[in-house]
Design a protein around this motif. Sequence first.
Motif, PDB file in Angstrom:
ATOM      1  N   ALA A 422       0.793  -1.289  -0.106  1.00 13.83           N
ATOM      2  CA  ALA A 422       0.225   0.045  -0.109  1.00 13.83           C
ATOM      3  C   ALA A 422       0.857   1.343  -0.016  1.00 13.83           C
ATOM      4  CB  ALA A 422      -0.942  -0.095   1.267  1.00 13.83           C
ATOM      5  N   SER A 423       2.446   1.208  -0.048  1.00 17.04           N
ATOM      6  CA  SER A 423       3.188   2.179   0.203  1.00 17.04           C
ATOM      7  C   SER A 423       3.017   3.177  -1.130  1.00 17.04           C
ATOM      8  CB  SER A 423       4.348   1.896   0.283  1.00 17.04           C
ATOM      9  OG  SER A 423       4.830   1.030  -0.893  1.00 17.04           O
ATOM     10  N   GLY A 424       2.704   2.669  -2.453  1.00 15.74           N
ATOM     11  CA  GLY A 424       2.625   3.606  -3.802  1.00 15.74           C
ATOM     12  C   GLY A 424       3.979   3.581  -4.072  1.00 15.74           C
ATOM     13  N   LEU A 425       4.917   2.743  -3.615  1.00 12.44           N
ATOM     14  CA  LEU A 425       6.298   2.554  -4.240  1.00 12.44           C
ATOM     15  C   LEU A 425       6.133   1.644  -5.563  1.00 12.44           C
ATOM     16  CD1 LEU A 425       8.197   1.912  -0.799  1.00 12.44           C
ATOM     17  CD2 LEU A 425       7.985   3.849  -2.345  1.00 12.44           C
ATOM     18  N   PRO A 426       7.113   1.822  -6.185  1.00 10.51           N
ATOM     19  CA  PRO A 426       7.219   1.036  -7.280  1.00 10.51           C
ATOM     20  C   PRO A 426       7.519  -0.348  -7.019  1.00 10.51           C
ATOM     21  CG  PRO A 426       8.617   2.946  -7.946  1.00 10.51           C
ATOM     22  CD  PRO A 426       8.056   3.083  -6.353  1.00 10.51           C
ATOM     23  N   GLN A 427       6.985  -1.276  -7.660  1.00 13.58           N
ATOM     24  CA  GLN A 427       6.970  -2.589  -7.312  1.00 13.58           C
ATOM     25  C   GLN A 427       7.171  -3.692  -8.478  1.00 13.58           C
ATOM     26  OE1 GLN A 427       4.275  -3.458  -4.104  1.00 13.58           O
ATOM     27  NE2 GLN A 427       3.307  -1.495  -4.461  1.00 13.58           N
ATOM     28  N   GLU A 428       7.536  -3.358  -9.519  1.00 12.62           N
ATOM     29  CA  GLU A 428       7.457  -4.290 -10.752  1.00 12.62           C
ATOM     30  C   GLU A 428       8.846  -4.755 -10.918  1.00 12.62           C
ATOM     31  OE1 GLU A 428       6.002  -5.301 -15.234  1.00 12.62           O
ATOM     32  OE2 GLU A 428       5.144  -3.366 -14.041  1.00 12.62           O
ATOM     33  N   TYR A 429       9.087  -5.989 -10.342  1.00 18.19           N
ATOM     34  CA  TYR A 429      10.437  -6.410 -10.090  1.00 18.19           C
ATOM     35  C   TYR A 429      11.254  -6.414 -11.697  1.00 18.19           C
ATOM     36  CZ  TYR A 429      14.530  -9.317  -9.164  1.00 18.19           C
ATOM     37  OH  TYR A 429      15.724  -9.919  -8.905  1.00 18.19           O
ATOM     38  N   GLY A 430      12.460  -5.749 -11.385  1.00 12.91           N
ATOM     39  CA  GLY A 430      13.181  -5.753 -12.767  1.00 12.91           C
ATOM     40  C   GLY A 430      12.736  -4.644 -13.893  1.00 12.91           C
ATOM     41  N   VAL A 431      11.461  -3.918 -13.629  1.00 12.75           N
ATOM     42  CA  VAL A 431      10.966  -2.941 -14.555  1.00 12.75           C
ATOM     43  C   VAL A 431      11.259  -1.570 -13.694  1.00 12.75           C
ATOM     44  CG1 VAL A 431       9.072  -2.082 -15.723  1.00 12.75           C
ATOM     45  CG2 VAL A 431       9.527  -4.524 -15.644  1.00 12.75           C
ATOM     46  N   ASP A 432      10.366  -1.393 -12.613  1.00 13.43           N
ATOM     47  CA  ASP A 432      10.788  -0.168 -11.857  1.00 13.43           C
ATOM     48  C   ASP A 432      11.133  -0.309 -10.344  1.00 13.43           C
ATOM     49  OD1 ASP A 432       8.326  -1.021 -10.731  1.00 13.43           O
ATOM     50  OD2 ASP A 432       7.201   0.584 -11.447  1.00 13.43           O
ATOM     51  N   ASP A 433      11.368  -1.663 -10.316  1.00 17.14           N
ATOM     52  CA  ASP A 433      11.700  -2.063  -8.925  1.00 17.14           C
ATOM     53  C   ASP A 433      13.117  -3.044  -8.969  1.00 17.14           C
ATOM     54  OD1 ASP A 433      12.152  -3.025  -6.147  1.00 17.14           O
ATOM     55  OD2 ASP A 433      10.037  -3.680  -5.941  1.00 17.14           O
ATOM     56  N   THR A 478       9.542   4.246 -16.597  1.00 17.41           N
ATOM     57  CA  THR A 478       8.544   4.683 -15.771  1.00 17.41           C
ATOM     58  C   THR A 478       9.186   5.997 -15.102  1.00 17.41           C
ATOM     59  OG1 THR A 478       9.472   3.440 -13.932  1.00 17.41           O
ATOM     60  CG2 THR A 478       7.543   2.456 -14.951  1.00 17.41           C
ATOM     61  N   GLU A 479       8.001   6.696 -14.582  1.00 15.44           N
ATOM     62  CA  GLU A 479       8.547   8.024 -13.955  1.00 15.44           C
ATOM     63  C   GLU A 479       9.328   8.015 -12.861  1.00 15.44           C
ATOM     64  OE1 GLU A 479       4.548  10.590 -15.215  1.00 15.44           O
ATOM     65  OE2 GLU A 479       4.515   9.950 -13.146  1.00 15.44           O
ATOM     66  N   ARG A 480       9.126   7.107 -12.148  1.00 19.65           N
ATOM     67  CA  ARG A 480       9.904   6.805 -11.005  1.00 19.65           C
ATOM     68  C   ARG A 480      10.290   5.336 -10.786  1.00 19.65           C
ATOM     69  NH1 ARG A 480       5.396   8.969  -7.968  1.00 19.65           N
ATOM     70  NH2 ARG A 480       5.593  11.196  -8.121  1.00 19.65           N
ATOM     71  N   VAL A 534      13.771   5.791  -4.099  1.00 13.94           N
ATOM     72  CA  VAL A 534      13.108   6.181  -5.032  1.00 13.94           C
ATOM     73  C   VAL A 534      13.532   7.365  -6.027  1.00 13.94           C
ATOM     74  CG1 VAL A 534      10.695   6.638  -6.169  1.00 13.94           C
ATOM     75  CG2 VAL A 534      11.241   4.984  -4.373  1.00 13.94           C
ATOM     76  N   VAL A 535      13.831   7.501  -7.320  1.00 13.72           N
ATOM     77  CA  VAL A 535      14.296   8.537  -7.961  1.00 13.72           C
ATOM     78  C   VAL A 535      13.408   8.516  -9.449  1.00 13.72           C
ATOM     79  CG1 VAL A 535      15.963   7.143  -9.412  1.00 13.72           C
ATOM     80  CG2 VAL A 535      16.322   9.517  -9.071  1.00 13.72           C
ATOM     81  N   GLU A 536      13.192  10.061  -9.500  1.00 14.62           N
ATOM     82  CA  GLU A 536      12.225  10.461 -10.569  1.00 14.62           C
ATOM     83  C   GLU A 536      13.072  10.885 -11.723  1.00 14.62           C
ATOM     84  OE1 GLU A 536       9.163  12.606  -8.515  1.00 14.62           O
ATOM     85  OE2 GLU A 536       8.954  13.472 -10.404  1.00 14.62           O
ATOM     86  N   LEU A 537      12.835  10.452 -13.103  1.00 13.70           N
ATOM     87  CA  LEU A 537      13.643  10.851 -14.216  1.00 13.70           C
ATOM     88  C   LEU A 537      12.572  11.539 -14.935  1.00 13.70           C
ATOM     89  CD1 LEU A 537      15.459   8.097 -13.283  1.00 13.70           C
ATOM     90  CD2 LEU A 537      16.256   8.553 -15.474  1.00 13.70           C
ATOM     91  N   GLU A 538      12.912  12.326 -16.084  1.00 12.36           N
ATOM     92  CA  GLU A 538      12.133  13.084 -17.155  1.00 12.36           C
ATOM     93  C   GLU A 538      12.610  12.138 -18.246  1.00 12.36           C
ATOM     94  OE1 GLU A 538      10.275  15.797 -16.983  1.00 12.36           O
ATOM     95  OE2 GLU A 538      10.912  16.164 -14.826  1.00 12.36           O
ATOM     96  N   PRO A 539      11.631  12.153 -19.321  1.00 16.48           N
ATOM     97  CA  PRO A 539      12.061  11.312 -20.540  1.00 16.48           C
ATOM     98  C   PRO A 539      13.164  11.688 -21.076  1.00 16.48           C
ATOM     99  CG  PRO A 539       9.459  12.331 -20.342  1.00 16.48           C
ATOM    100  CD  PRO A 539      10.294  13.014 -19.192  1.00 16.48           C
ATOM    101  N   GLY A 540      13.963  10.800 -21.622  1.00 19.16           N
ATOM    102  CA  GLY A 540      15.170  11.073 -22.251  1.00 19.16           C
ATOM    103  C   GLY A 540      16.396  11.226 -21.219  1.00 19.16           C
TER     104      GLY A 540
END
Length: 776
Positions: A422-433, A478-480, A534-540
Amino acid sequence: MAAPLAAGPAALASPPPMTPVVTAAPAADDVTRHGNTYYLSDNRSQAAAKVVTYGRPDDLVYVGDWDGDGIDTLAVRRGDTFHFSNSLTGGPADVVVTYGRPQDEILVGDWDGDGTDTLAVRRGSTYHVKNSLRGGTADSVVRYGRGDDVVLIGDWDGDGRDTFAVRRGFHYYVNNTMTSGPATTVVCFGRNNDEVYTGDWNGSGDDSLAVRRSSQYFLSEQLRSGPAERSVRYGRPDDISIVGDWDGDGTDSLGIRRATSGVGNQPGPVEPPTEEGFTEPLAIPPLADSRVDEDGTRVFELTAQEGTMSFHPGEETSTWGFNGDFLGPTLRARQGEQVAVEFTNAIDETTSVHWHGMHLPPEMDGGPHQEVEPGGTWRPTWLIDQPAATLWYHPHPHGLTEKHVYRGLSGMFILDDATSDASGLPQEYGVDDIPLIVQDKDFDEDGELTLVSPLPSGVMGKTIMVNGTVGAVQEVTTERVRLRLLNGSTLRSYNFGFDDNRSFQLVATDGGLLEEPHETNRIQLTPAERAEIVVELEPGEDIMLRSYPQRLGVIADPEGYGTLQTRDILRLQAADELAPSTEIAEQLSDYERLSEADATVTRHFEMENLRLNGQLMDMSRIDEVVTVGTTEIWEITNLDSIPHNFHIHDVQFEVLSIDGAAPPPELAGRKDTIYTEPQREYRLIMRFENYTSAEFPYMYHCHLLRHEDFGLMGQFLVLEPGAEPPTDLPDTGHHHADDGGGGGADEGGGGADDDGGGAVEDDDGGADEAGGHRDH
Ligand code: C2O
Ligand code: CU
């Protein structure tokens, strides 16, 4: 007369007791700004007589009389290029030479007595000496001392020539000529924890010893054992000391190099050996398969096996891995699940698998009491009874952990629970986690892993890899992105940040989610520590995860331990379009904090001389007995002048205070491993909730693996209230050799020398076996 900038790692003999020196913590950012400002004293005043700026902040610094005018000046090293200045005014270098190999230790002295200092390099106990300041090969090669000695340089007999001396414990073996062979003089000076400097303190033309304790320097004027003639106070404890004859009066005095302030968080130049282009796709350890038995137990299978890896193109390296060539699959389970692991040892050495950070019965812990012979199997089973966290698993065989981990036996163990869902943290292993096991390695000429190192504490590997990929890039879609960072190195610490200094959210430490995200731009991890960010990136966007200069405290040889290094770790490349990420919850977790008022037992642990409370690990000795159901406070102090950290099995602890002050946010969550700066007191609180055994202990130890193997480890039992502890565990035949002297303060070289100091004597032994058994 020249002295190496840092006196080298502390030696290992039994020291006399030392009053802890409390040093003030610098502002949090100071370590990223190790400066190039030098405060030079002229030996009369306690204040600097001159202030100069030279080189770049993360250059390595050397001092010598490069033009023979009797005045010492500064030189800086970048890779194997040396930039010499002939005068004490900032400004550009007068001479630039290339010498030695990047991993050589550099020494400075007037080897031929012509009044000009030149370079020598040390590889193990071989010294390659040059008589002039130009690139090229050595003029003479001498062998002196042992691989693990701390080296000192000086003109010990006043004949105008510098020679070598080595320090073992606080014995100094001085040689007056540039020849291999035994020492001409042996003296005893200072305490074991002192940092050592050499200089001509009274202008007699003879160099002698000085020792530093915090910002106090004890100067001896001749080469004899006994007390100092003089003591001066100079600089701040965090300054890096340098010694030279700054005014040409024939007397050496103290200078210090200090972090500058107000410069901001500039990324420094990157340490040279990054031949990698960061174009290799990052390997992601596969998620381990499991099956669920009829009784609901989730069963994993793990086999430790031999393998081969190609870390560098065209080079084959022998490795070990779990279910593969190198590292192991990521195990994943939920709170409340019963798990079992069917482990097979298919390597030809006895090993074990320890579940680092896991709360579980001691007989399932996988420490040195659960070793598995070659060909053997072991099936631990336990209930996952702790919150979501990033844990890991690795071998823990008695005296051989460094080698087994270094060869590749490590993997992640991720725990999940409803709170993390329920933390809202990215959690797709190998993709955004993304799991990131960060390790450093050295290779010999044949491309095999080597544990040979000039540092007694182990290898500071030139090659840094993530999940076994050297020069890795990870595509971000992903954004994060959530990065699960594990320091899987044997010795090296990292101070992670991004190359543009962007901030990120620190969301979890060793024991799981923080109460709320902590925004920062640095997170330091010493061996075995974990952090989720958790780090946020802009496209590109294309950014680099780096390790920045870091604070390891007042240690001897800060440069040897990488304090000032900046190293690239992992490139993140954002796609042109990024899938949206969910918002991170403001409150990540909500756990009950332990209260000091509930603690009924306080224990003290001192790490000194690579021992815990004066003793080396003994498999048959119980060091502490804990009663189940109690809350305890453990007070840990590192009295050595080298880095140590402290790991406790079975529990996650909270940090109550560091030198009496509340812990910083990154140490405020639950932890199982903590860095212990020298001379500071860490008060930890923990609760021993359940699991008792009169037979199987848990361990606590330094997680710098060579230290652990050497014996900087103890064991505790958890017993039912009123239960009688056994006096001894069954003798397993494992003992660490010791001099038995313990507190024999003035015995100098004592036991540690006999043990080999956990270090390597052979300078070019090549073989990866160097980490082998050192305890018999
Ligand atoms: Cu990571 Cu005692 O171990
Ligand atoms: Cu240690």
